[in-house]
Scaffold this motif. Structure first.
Motif, short mmCIF file in Angstrom:
data_model
loop_
_atom_site.label_atom_id
_atom_site.label_comp_id
_atom_site.label_asym_id
_atom_site.label_seq_id
_atom_site.Cartn_x
_atom_site.Cartn_y
_atom_site.Cartn_z
N LEU A 152 12.10 6.58 1.38
CA LEU A 152 10.98 6.79 2.30
C LEU A 152 9.99 7.78 1.72
O LEU A 152 8.78 7.58 1.75
N PHE A 180 5.74 -0.57 6.92
CA PHE A 180 5.03 -0.19 5.69
C PHE A 180 3.62 0.31 5.97
O PHE A 180 3.10 1.13 5.22
N LYS A 183 -1.85 7.68 4.91
CA LYS A 183 -1.89 8.90 4.10
C LYS A 183 -2.14 10.22 4.84
O LYS A 183 -1.36 11.15 4.69
N ALA A 211 0.64 -1.66 0.61
CA ALA A 211 1.56 -1.77 1.75
C ALA A 211 1.76 -3.22 2.22
O ALA A 211 2.90 -3.62 2.48
N LEU A 237 13.45 0.07 0.79
CA LEU A 237 13.10 -0.03 2.21
C LEU A 237 12.99 -1.50 2.64
O LEU A 237 13.47 -1.88 3.70
N ALA A 238 12.36 -2.32 1.80
CA ALA A 238 12.20 -3.74 2.13
C ALA A 238 13.56 -4.41 2.29
O ALA A 238 13.81 -5.13 3.27
N ILE A 284 15.28 -3.32 5.48
CA ILE A 284 14.74 -4.01 6.66
C ILE A 284 15.32 -5.42 6.76
O ILE A 284 15.75 -5.86 7.83
N ALA A 318 9.82 1.41 -2.31
CA ALA A 318 9.47 0.43 -1.27
C ALA A 318 10.47 -0.73 -1.28
O ALA A 318 10.74 -1.32 -0.23
N ALA A 371 4.33 -4.99 0.21
CA ALA A 371 5.70 -4.57 0.52
C ALA A 371 6.22 -5.36 1.73
O ALA A 371 7.37 -5.81 1.74
N ALA A 429 8.26 6.14 -1.29
CA ALA A 429 7.32 5.09 -0.87
C ALA A 429 6.08 5.70 -0.23
O ALA A 429 4.98 5.19 -0.38
N ARG A 430 6.28 6.79 0.47
CA ARG A 430 5.15 7.44 1.13
C ARG A 430 4.12 7.91 0.12
O ARG A 430 2.91 7.82 0.35
N SER A 431 4.59 8.41 -1.02
CA SER A 431 3.62 8.88 -2.00
C SER A 431 3.08 7.76 -2.88
O SER A 431 2.01 7.87 -3.46
N GLN A 432 3.84 6.65 -2.94
CA GLN A 432 3.41 5.58 -3.84
C GLN A 432 2.57 4.50 -3.16
O GLN A 432 1.60 4.01 -3.72
N LEU A 433 2.95 4.12 -1.95
CA LEU A 433 2.23 3.03 -1.27
C LEU A 433 0.88 3.51 -0.77
O LEU A 433 0.72 4.66 -0.37
N ASP A 434 -0.08 2.60 -0.79
CA ASP A 434 -1.35 2.91 -0.14
C ASP A 434 -1.78 1.68 0.65
O ASP A 434 -1.04 0.71 0.76
N ILE A 475 4.23 3.89 6.83
CA ILE A 475 4.64 4.65 5.65
C ILE A 475 3.45 4.91 4.73
O ILE A 475 3.33 5.99 4.15
#
Lengths: 102, 224
Positions: free
Chosen positions: B28, A90, A96, B40, B85-86, B89, B82, B43, B31-36, A93
């Motif tokens: 993926l 994560f 940014k 993270a 993905l969680a 995993i 996410a 998650a 999640a890439r655009s949503q998580l920061d 991912i």
């Protein structure tokens, strides 16, 4: 509101406790799918897991006879392992500026 | 609901591995655009917590147990992408480290829990959240119902796989009835654990709960 440090350490400790201690008290009855498969009969089509010889197979630690310790160690290893894998995944991912290369 | 090797034939395993791979790829991207950097870690913790709670089988009926799937829970805490993905995993760890669920069936199990479980749970949550008053106390209730529904939905998803390509020949309707009946009971446990966990996280860090903040926050302008 808990600060970040307390919240994450708290969540991790709770998970360790659940997997390492409480797991011993979990029901050992077959789960829903397994029970349905037994009752109807298609459990017979199950093959032995190709991975069955793995060290922590079926949430027991090979070579540890004490049942409480056996499942507890497996749980703790699982929690730490999941934390490492999910933590790294994560983090990558969420990074940014640059896309992660596959 | 971890499928052992042998239940499904090779073609079906391949089809659902492909569908899961596609689903994970979409997740993926989402999640890439949503998580920061702020979300993270949650998650990661969600995956850890779900792994731990999945070990805790609870009795549901004579000789039957169930355990949390966690799809709805994860989706409400960290968003559906996410969450997929969680869960993936967690399933990978279980299959490779603990031989829980067959390796050839891993794609099918991932489809049922990480995709159907997550999205059925999250969709139900959104629907119930819409109906209930816009209050913080509504969130755990909607979460519990989402968790409850997600389990029989995952059970139906398995039955579809069974219908497509089981190695056994017992009738699909028999399997459907038994799977749904059993998993409604397990769903009650799922709903309780989901509601309680969401309410605990809301009480300690409501700013992190995806299913709460995306209901209350207005759009903000951020630098890319």
């Amino acid at each position: 509101m808990l600060n970040n440090r307390r919240f994450y350490i708290g969540g991790f400790v709770v998970s360790l406790f659940l997997a390492g201690v409480v797991s011993f008290y979990a029901s050992s009855s077959p789960d829903g799918l397994e029970k349905v498969a037994e009752d109807i009969g298609f459990i017979e089509t199950a093959k032995e897991n190709t991975n069955a010889d793995v060290l922590l197979s079926d949430y027991g630690t090979k070579g540890v006879d004490n049942e409480r310790a056996s499942v507890g160690i497996a749980g703790v290893i699982g929690v730490i392992g999941t934390a490492v894998v999910a933590g790294v995944a994560f983090k990558l991912i969420a990074r940014k500026p640059r896309m992660v290369k596959n | 609901m971890h499928i052992p090797d042998g239940f499904l034939d090779v073609q079906t395993s391949v089809i659902f591995t492909g569908l899961s791979a596609a689903g994970v790829a979409v997740a993926l991207k989402g999640a890439r655009s949503q998580l920061d950097e702020k979300t993270a870690p949650l998650a990661g913790l969600t995956a850890v917590f779900i792994f731990a709670v999945q070990m805790l089988n609870f009795p549901v009926a004579a000789g039957t147990s169930g355990h949390l799937i966690g799809g709805a829970l994860a989706a409400i805490l960290v968003g559906p992408w996410a969450a997929t993905l969680a869960l993936t995993i967690v399933l990978l760890m279980q299959a490779f480290l603990f031989a829980d669920g067959g390796l050839t069936a891993l794609g099918a199990s991932t489809f049922n829990m990480a995709i159907v479980g997550v999205w059925a749970g999250y969709g139900t949550f959104l629907l119930i959240r819409k109906i209930l008053p816009k209050k913080k106390t509504s969130i755990p209730v909607a979460a519990a119902i989402g968790g409850f529904i997600s389990v029989p939905m995952a059970a139906i998803s398995f039955t579809v796989q069974y219908a497509v390509g089981a190695t056994a020949t017992y009738s699909t309707t028999t399997v459907l009835g038994a799977m749904v009946g059993t998993h409604i009971l397990i769903g009650i446990g799922e709903g309780l654990i989901t509601g309680l966990t969401v309410s605990a996280v809301l009480a300690s860090r409501s700013d992190l709960v995806y299913g709460w903040k995306n209901n209350t926050q207005k759009l903000e302008i951020r630098n890319a």
